[in-house]
Design a protein around this motif. Structure first.
Motif, short mmCIF file in Angstrom:
data_model
loop_
_atom_site.label_atom_id
_atom_site.label_comp_id
_atom_site.label_asym_id
_atom_site.label_seq_id
_atom_site.Cartn_x
_atom_site.Cartn_y
_atom_site.Cartn_z
N PHE A 172 0.81 -1.22 0.00
CA PHE A 172 0.00 0.00 0.00
C PHE A 172 0.84 1.27 0.00
CE2 PHE A 172 -3.28 -3.01 0.68
CZ PHE A 172 -4.40 -2.42 0.14
N ALA A 173 2.12 1.17 0.34
CA ALA A 173 3.01 2.31 0.11
C ALA A 173 3.13 2.56 -1.39
CB ALA A 173 4.39 2.04 0.70
N PHE A 174 3.09 1.50 -2.17
CA PHE A 174 3.16 1.60 -3.63
C PHE A 174 1.79 1.96 -4.23
CE2 PHE A 174 2.71 -0.23 -7.83
CZ PHE A 174 3.91 0.04 -8.46
N PHE A 175 0.77 1.17 -3.90
CA PHE A 175 -0.51 1.28 -4.59
C PHE A 175 -1.24 2.60 -4.29
CE2 PHE A 175 -5.10 0.38 -4.95
CZ PHE A 175 -5.14 0.04 -6.29
N THR A 176 -1.11 3.10 -3.08
CA THR A 176 -1.81 4.33 -2.71
C THR A 176 -1.40 5.50 -3.58
OG1 THR A 176 -1.91 3.53 -0.41
CG2 THR A 176 -2.36 5.87 -0.78
N MET B 109 7.18 -8.72 -6.27
CA MET B 109 6.55 -7.40 -6.15
C MET B 109 7.61 -6.33 -5.85
SD MET B 109 3.08 -8.43 -4.04
CE MET B 109 2.37 -6.78 -4.05
N ALA B 110 8.60 -6.67 -5.05
CA ALA B 110 9.70 -5.73 -4.77
C ALA B 110 10.47 -5.41 -6.05
CB ALA B 110 10.63 -6.31 -3.72
N ILE C 113 9.27 -5.43 -9.05
CA ILE C 113 8.42 -4.56 -9.86
C ILE C 113 8.50 -3.12 -9.37
CG2 ILE C 113 6.02 -4.02 -10.45
CD1 ILE C 113 5.48 -7.03 -10.52
N ALA C 114 8.45 -2.95 -8.04
CA ALA C 114 8.52 -1.59 -7.48
C ALA C 114 9.84 -0.91 -7.85
CB ALA C 114 8.35 -1.64 -5.96
N LEU C 115 10.92 -1.66 -7.78
CA LEU C 115 12.22 -1.10 -8.17
C LEU C 115 12.28 -0.81 -9.67
CD1 LEU C 115 14.91 -3.10 -6.13
CD2 LEU C 115 14.23 -0.70 -5.85
N ALA C 116 11.74 -1.73 -10.45
CA ALA C 116 11.78 -1.54 -11.91
C ALA C 116 11.03 -0.29 -12.32
CB ALA C 116 11.18 -2.76 -12.60
N MET C 117 9.97 0.05 -11.61
CA MET C 117 9.18 1.23 -11.95
C MET C 117 10.01 2.51 -11.91
SD MET C 117 6.17 0.56 -12.85
CE MET C 117 4.55 -0.05 -12.54
N ILE C 118 11.00 2.54 -11.05
CA ILE C 118 11.85 3.73 -10.94
C ILE C 118 12.61 3.96 -12.24
CG2 ILE C 118 13.77 4.78 -9.68
CD1 ILE C 118 12.87 3.19 -7.21
N GLY C 119 12.98 2.88 -12.91
CA GLY C 119 13.74 3.00 -14.14
C GLY C 119 12.89 3.09 -15.39
N SER D 248 11.07 7.78 -3.96
CA SER D 248 11.38 7.36 -2.59
C SER D 248 10.28 6.46 -2.03
CB SER D 248 11.56 8.60 -1.70
OG SER D 248 10.37 9.36 -1.63
N THR D 249 9.04 6.74 -2.41
CA THR D 249 7.92 5.90 -1.97
C THR D 249 8.04 4.50 -2.56
OG1 THR D 249 6.49 7.84 -1.79
CG2 THR D 249 5.41 5.70 -1.93
N PHE D 250 8.39 4.43 -3.85
CA PHE D 250 8.54 3.13 -4.49
C PHE D 250 9.75 2.38 -3.92
CE2 PHE D 250 6.05 3.80 -8.69
CZ PHE D 250 4.95 4.24 -7.97
N SER D 251 10.80 3.10 -3.56
CA SER D 251 11.96 2.47 -2.94
C SER D 251 11.60 1.89 -1.58
CB SER D 251 13.10 3.49 -2.80
OG SER D 251 13.52 3.97 -4.04
N LEU D 252 10.82 2.65 -0.80
CA LEU D 252 10.35 2.14 0.49
C LEU D 252 9.53 0.87 0.29
CD1 LEU D 252 9.74 2.41 3.57
CD2 LEU D 252 7.76 3.80 2.93
N SER D 253 8.64 0.88 -0.70
CA SER D 253 7.83 -0.29 -0.98
C SER D 253 8.70 -1.50 -1.27
CB SER D 253 6.91 0.00 -2.17
OG SER D 253 6.25 -1.18 -2.60
N ALA D 254 9.70 -1.33 -2.12
CA ALA D 254 10.59 -2.44 -2.46
C ALA D 254 11.33 -2.96 -1.23
CB ALA D 254 11.59 -1.99 -3.53
N LEU D 255 11.81 -2.06 -0.38
CA LEU D 255 12.53 -2.46 0.82
C LEU D 255 11.63 -3.28 1.75
CD1 LEU D 255 15.13 -2.23 2.51
CD2 LEU D 255 14.18 -0.14 3.51
N LEU D 256 10.41 -2.82 1.95
CA LEU D 256 9.47 -3.53 2.81
C LEU D 256 9.12 -4.91 2.24
CD1 LEU D 256 7.11 -0.53 3.66
CD2 LEU D 256 8.62 -1.72 5.27
N LEU D 257 8.94 -4.97 0.93
CA LEU D 257 8.57 -6.24 0.30
C LEU D 257 9.72 -7.24 0.33
CD1 LEU D 257 6.52 -4.74 -2.64
CD2 LEU D 257 5.62 -6.21 -0.84
#
Length: 402
Positions: A237-241, A295-296, A298-304, A375-384
């Motif tokens: 939800f850090a990502f999806f929100t 899922m982590a 994917i979150a990281l890939a989105m940054i690039g 930074s939000t997407f990075s947090l999501s990846a770290l948590l996942l």
């Protein structure tokens, strides 16, 4: 922890394949899940007319979602103890009636406090129903059918989460926000009647179940599993929100394309629940470890790849497929690790998920405003990634305990 034979005795004392009524009960619960989730998220697309009609700010109207979550947390923690002497069929029927009562209260709310009361009733229904859903499913179907039944419940969840906001907006434009909320009532009544017909008597279990759900955390496999669930939903939800502003500002999707993208994500989630239900019987912990890891990634890939439409779309389809399958996997885990105390375990799991959603969205929002979407997407990846590691630790702990 192996599941005892007495715990998994079929309610109908017959093989599930010869008793369609048992699956009728599961379908009735799925319909109730659909109405619960649709009711929970419908205010997202109706905040403006609600605020204007009741004379409050949109921020205040948005608290209608928060209050249902708060009451869901407290209900999930205490309902197993408060209803320990009651027939579970009666409890489910009462929770479905509360869902209908909430719809009536919100529809005819003359003031903001009455609106919040109606939403609080919905929170009680959500927390209580989700807390007991896994334990009830375990008593309706055989062990090998539990993942399939849980996948069915989460398919109702996925469909409702997908259509609730656009459907609420559409209905609100034609029949007003009150009319949109009132439609919950007849569908809830249908679920109530179906449950009345299909659910058998489910006497409360008194075989050493925990009254204090927090005591379950003293079991290492449970504590590690709940930690994995916490990190999973925080990351999700850090990502999806904050996905919509990312798609609008970075990928530059128009509103029509954005709406279609969210719909496709939801539909891929429905497919994910169906697929994972077939795999969980023999691959439970592998799935629990792999889902948050992917899922982590994917979150990281989105940054690039954030500015490239086609890779973003394909990645989000994968996200929807994985994210909706995860609750099915953890529900199956609960049915195995806490077979002796599934009601209390379900309550603890719901509380952890609700808290994780709130924490993930809040932390993600702080980072989004302070440093930007990356930074939000990075947090999501770290948590996942952390969830994947905690799932691996839970697997090791469960092996030692078995």
């Amino acid at each position: 922890m192996p599941i005892g034979t007495d715990t998994m005795t079929l309610t109908y004392n017959e093989n599930i394949h010869s008793r369609p009524r048992a699956w009728g009960a599961v379908f009735s619960m799925t319909l109730c899940v659909f109405v619960l989730i649709a009711s929970e998220f419908m205010p997202v697309s109706l905040l403006t007319p609600i605020a204007a009609d009741l004379g409050v700010s949109e921020g205040s109207a948005g608290q209608a979602i928060s209050i249902s979550g708060i009451f869901a947390v407290f209900t999930s923690l205490f309902i197993a103890a408060l209803t320990r002497r009651l027939d579970r069929r009666v409890v489910v029927l009462a929770l479905t009636f509360l869902l209908m009562l909430s719809g009536v209260a919100v529809t005819f709310a003359p003031s903001y406090p009455m609106l919040m009361l109606g939403r609080a009733l919905l929170g009680i229904s959500i927390g209580g129903f989700w807390s007991m859903s896994t334990s009830i499913v375990m008593r309706l179907v055989s062990r090998d059918q539990v993942p399939k039944a849980l996948a069915l419940l989460n398919a109702g969840n996925a469909i409702a989460a997908t259509i609730s906001a656009p459907l609420g907006s559409l209905l609100g434009s034609y029949i007003g926000w009150r009319g949109a909320f009132f439609l919950v009532v007849p569908v809830g009544l249908l679920a109530l009647i179906w449950q009345w017909i299909s659910l058998p008597t489910l006497s409360p279990r008194r075989d050493g179940a925990s009254r204090n759900v927090l005591r379950l955390l003293a079991r290492p496999p449970v504590a590690l599993g709940m930690a994995a669930i916490l990190l999973l939903f925080m990351g999700q939800f850090a990502f999806f929100t904050y996905l919509r502003p990312f798609l609008e500002q970075v990928t530059h999707l128009g509103i029509e394309t954005l709406s279609l993208m969210l719909l496709v994500m939801g539909l891929s989630g429905v497919a994910g629940t169906s697929l994972v239900g077939r795999l969980l019987t023999h691959r439970l912990f592998s799935i629990l470890i792999v889902i948050p890891f992917l899922m982590a990634c994917i979150a990281l890939a989105m940054i690039g790849i954030g500015e490239m439409r086609t890779p973003v779309v394909m990645s989000l389809i994968g996200w929807g497929l994985l994210g909706t399958a995860a609750p099915v996997a953890w529900g199956t885990w609960l049915s195995r690790v806490l077979a002796d105390d599934a009601e209390a375990g379900g309550g603890l799991q719901v509380a952890v998920i609700q808290l994780a959603i709130t924490a993930g969205a809040s932390l993600g929002g702080l980072l989004f405003d302070a440093l930007g979407w990356w930074s939000t997407f990075s947090l999501s990846a770290l948590l996942l990634f952390g969830s994947s590691l905690a799932s691996f630790a839970a697997w090791l702990s469960a092996r030692r305990a078995s």
